[in-house]
Design a protein around this motif. Structure first.
Motif, short mmCIF file in Angstrom:
data_model
loop_
_atom_site.label_atom_id
_atom_site.label_comp_id
_atom_site.label_asym_id
_atom_site.label_seq_id
_atom_site.Cartn_x
_atom_site.Cartn_y
_atom_site.Cartn_z
N ASP A 191 0.94 -1.23 0.00
CA ASP A 191 -0.02 0.03 -0.05
C ASP A 191 0.86 1.18 0.09
O ASP A 191 1.67 1.44 0.71
N MET A 192 0.52 2.19 -0.64
CA MET A 192 1.45 3.49 -0.92
C MET A 192 1.61 4.22 0.64
O MET A 192 2.40 4.91 0.58
N VAL A 193 0.48 4.24 1.11
CA VAL A 193 0.49 4.91 2.35
C VAL A 193 1.74 4.07 3.53
O VAL A 193 2.55 4.70 4.18
N ASN A 226 7.62 4.73 17.26
CA ASN A 226 6.12 5.18 17.84
C ASN A 226 5.56 6.17 16.96
O ASN A 226 4.31 6.31 16.62
N GLU A 227 6.43 6.90 16.08
CA GLU A 227 5.91 7.98 15.42
C GLU A 227 5.15 7.30 14.14
O GLU A 227 4.21 7.57 13.67
N ALA A 228 6.16 6.40 13.48
CA ALA A 228 5.53 5.32 12.53
C ALA A 228 4.10 4.72 12.74
O ALA A 228 3.31 4.95 11.87
N ILE A 229 3.93 4.29 13.95
CA ILE A 229 2.77 3.79 14.31
C ILE A 229 1.42 4.72 14.25
O ILE A 229 0.57 4.59 13.85
N GLU A 230 1.90 5.88 14.77
CA GLU A 230 0.86 6.92 14.87
C GLU A 230 0.53 7.39 13.41
O GLU A 230 -0.53 7.59 13.13
N ALA A 269 -4.79 1.99 6.45
CA ALA A 269 -5.89 1.08 6.76
C ALA A 269 -5.91 0.78 8.13
O ALA A 269 -4.86 0.75 8.74
N GLU A 270 -6.91 0.19 8.58
CA GLU A 270 -7.32 0.02 9.93
C GLU A 270 -6.18 -0.68 10.72
O GLU A 270 -5.69 -0.28 11.86
N ASP A 271 -5.50 -1.61 10.38
CA ASP A 271 -4.48 -2.62 11.01
C ASP A 271 -3.19 -2.36 10.57
O ASP A 271 -2.33 -2.95 10.92
N SER A 272 -3.03 -1.39 9.57
CA SER A 272 -1.58 -1.24 9.22
C SER A 272 -0.70 -0.79 10.25
O SER A 272 0.53 -1.02 10.04
#
Length: 136
Positions: free
Chosen positions: A78-80, A105-109, A116-119
């Protein structure tokens, strides 16, 4: 430098990297467009530019840092997710002033905000493996 200014820079950079990936437009034009059209109040614009230009220049190298930890081919990512992973890997490999825990942490946020929901779980798993490899 305030953490909140860097957080805002990462959010803006993620969007700009996504646009660059989708359009292959000139990165300088994208940076200028974002500076003019987005709310940049409280954004570390130097950090934004560093992330955007750094990711665009080193994209192939950054892809090689995380692609072996993907459960699917890079072309199907996915591009995001790709934008978030590229940004995080740029920080992990080129910004030694940022602790790896902050990067993850920042990447998770960012994944929670834009993907997408579980990305965020996927991004976390990939980056955990990247950090273990980089620490060797």
């Amino acid at each position: 430098m305030k953490p909140s200014e860097r957080r805002k820079a990462r959010r803006l950079a993620t969007q700009a990297i996504y646009q660059w990936q989708m359009t292959q437009d000139n990165v300088a034009n994208i940076a200028e467009q974002f500076a003019l059209e987005q709310d940049t109040k409280g954004v570390d614009m130097d950090y934004f530019r560093d992330l955007l230009f750094g990711v665009s220049v080193h994209a192939t190298e950054l892809d090689s840092v995380f692609s072996s930890y993907l459960s699917r081919p890079l072309a199907e990512l996915d591009m995001v997710d790709k934008a978030v992973l590229r940004l995080a890997c740029y920080e992990l490999t080129r910004r030694e002033d940022v602790p790896y825990r902050v990067v993850i942490n920042e990447a998770i946020e960012l994944a929670k905000a834009f993907a997408a929901e579980d990305s965020h779980k996927f991004v976390n798993g990939v980056l955990d493996k990247v950090v273990k490899q980089l620490k060797k």
